[in-house]
Write a protein that holds these residues in place. Sequence first.
Motif, PDB file in Angstrom:
ATOM      1  N   TYR A 278      -1.683  -3.888  13.093  1.00 40.92           N
ATOM      2  CA  TYR A 278      -0.873  -4.487  14.155  1.00 40.92           C
ATOM      3  C   TYR A 278      -0.861  -3.646  15.430  1.00 40.92           C
ATOM      4  O   TYR A 278      -0.123  -3.941  16.354  1.00 40.92           O
TER       5      TYR A 278
ATOM      6  N   LYS B 215      12.440   1.348  -1.624  1.00 38.85           N
ATOM      7  CA  LYS B 215      12.354   1.772  -0.224  1.00 38.85           C
ATOM      8  C   LYS B 215      11.067   2.555   0.008  1.00 38.85           C
ATOM      9  O   LYS B 215      10.386   2.357   1.018  1.00 38.85           O
TER      10      LYS B 215
ATOM     11  N   ALA C  93       3.881   0.551   2.095  1.00 44.12           N
ATOM     12  CA  ALA C  93       3.237  -0.695   2.505  1.00 44.12           C
ATOM     13  C   ALA C  93       3.187  -0.817   4.021  1.00 44.12           C
ATOM     14  O   ALA C  93       2.164  -1.207   4.592  1.00 44.12           O
ATOM     15  N   ALA C  94       4.278  -0.459   4.679  1.00 45.98           N
ATOM     16  CA  ALA C  94       4.323  -0.524   6.145  1.00 45.98           C
ATOM     17  C   ALA C  94       3.317   0.444   6.759  1.00 45.98           C
ATOM     18  O   ALA C  94       2.619   0.103   7.717  1.00 45.98           O
ATOM     19  N   MET C  95       3.228   1.625   6.203  1.00 44.95           N
ATOM     20  CA  MET C  95       2.285   2.618   6.724  1.00 44.95           C
ATOM     21  C   MET C  95       0.843   2.155   6.518  1.00 44.95           C
ATOM     22  O   MET C  95      -0.026   2.445   7.335  1.00 44.95           O
ATOM     23  N   THR C  96       0.603   1.423   5.454  1.00 43.51           N
ATOM     24  CA  THR C  96      -0.739   0.935   5.147  1.00 43.51           C
ATOM     25  C   THR C  96      -1.203  -0.106   6.168  1.00 43.51           C
ATOM     26  O   THR C  96      -2.374  -0.125   6.546  1.00 43.51           O
ATOM     27  N   VAL C  97      -0.301  -0.968   6.618  1.00 49.13           N
ATOM     28  CA  VAL C  97      -0.704  -2.056   7.513  1.00 49.13           C
ATOM     29  C   VAL C  97      -0.425  -1.797   8.986  1.00 49.13           C
ATOM     30  O   VAL C  97      -0.772  -2.619   9.826  1.00 49.13           O
ATOM     31  N   ILE C  98       0.182  -0.674   9.307  1.00 47.33           N
ATOM     32  CA  ILE C  98       0.567  -0.437  10.706  1.00 47.33           C
ATOM     33  C   ILE C  98      -0.631  -0.474  11.658  1.00 47.33           C
ATOM     34  O   ILE C  98      -0.534  -0.996  12.762  1.00 47.33           O
TER      35      ILE C  98
ATOM     36  N   PHE D  90       8.162   0.082   0.103  1.00 45.46           N
ATOM     37  CA  PHE D  90       8.128  -0.644   1.378  1.00 45.46           C
ATOM     38  C   PHE D  90       7.610   0.250   2.496  1.00 45.46           C
ATOM     39  O   PHE D  90       6.852  -0.186   3.355  1.00 45.46           O
ATOM     40  N   THR D  91       8.009   1.511   2.479  1.00 46.63           N
ATOM     41  CA  THR D  91       7.544   2.456   3.494  1.00 46.63           C
ATOM     42  C   THR D  91       6.044   2.646   3.392  1.00 46.63           C
ATOM     43  O   THR D  91       5.335   2.623   4.407  1.00 46.63           O
TER      44      THR D  91
END
Length: 86
Positions: free
Chosen positions: A56, A42, A48-53, A45-46
């Motif tokens: 987008y 988790k 990774a999401a923060m890296t690509v936010i 994943f968090t």
Amino acid sequence: METKEILQALPSLSISDRLKIAESALQLVLQEKHSLTKDEQKCQFTLAAMTVIADYAPGSELDIFSDLQGEDFCHYPDEDFDNSGN
């Protein structure tokens, strides 16, 4: 060896050697992934999401097609494909 040194050495290697290195690196990543606890996964994943936010966010390169959202991109007004055999 440091990461920078490895990356600098890659272009001088044969394709076969580069593929071996890539395969080995992927195997290590997959082994590590399978050894993570649910909480560690988790967290990964968090991160990774923060890296690509930002990729987008409105106005970013990956956001350019959102202007087309809802448009019928398969409609060809000059041609009637339903009656093309008649």
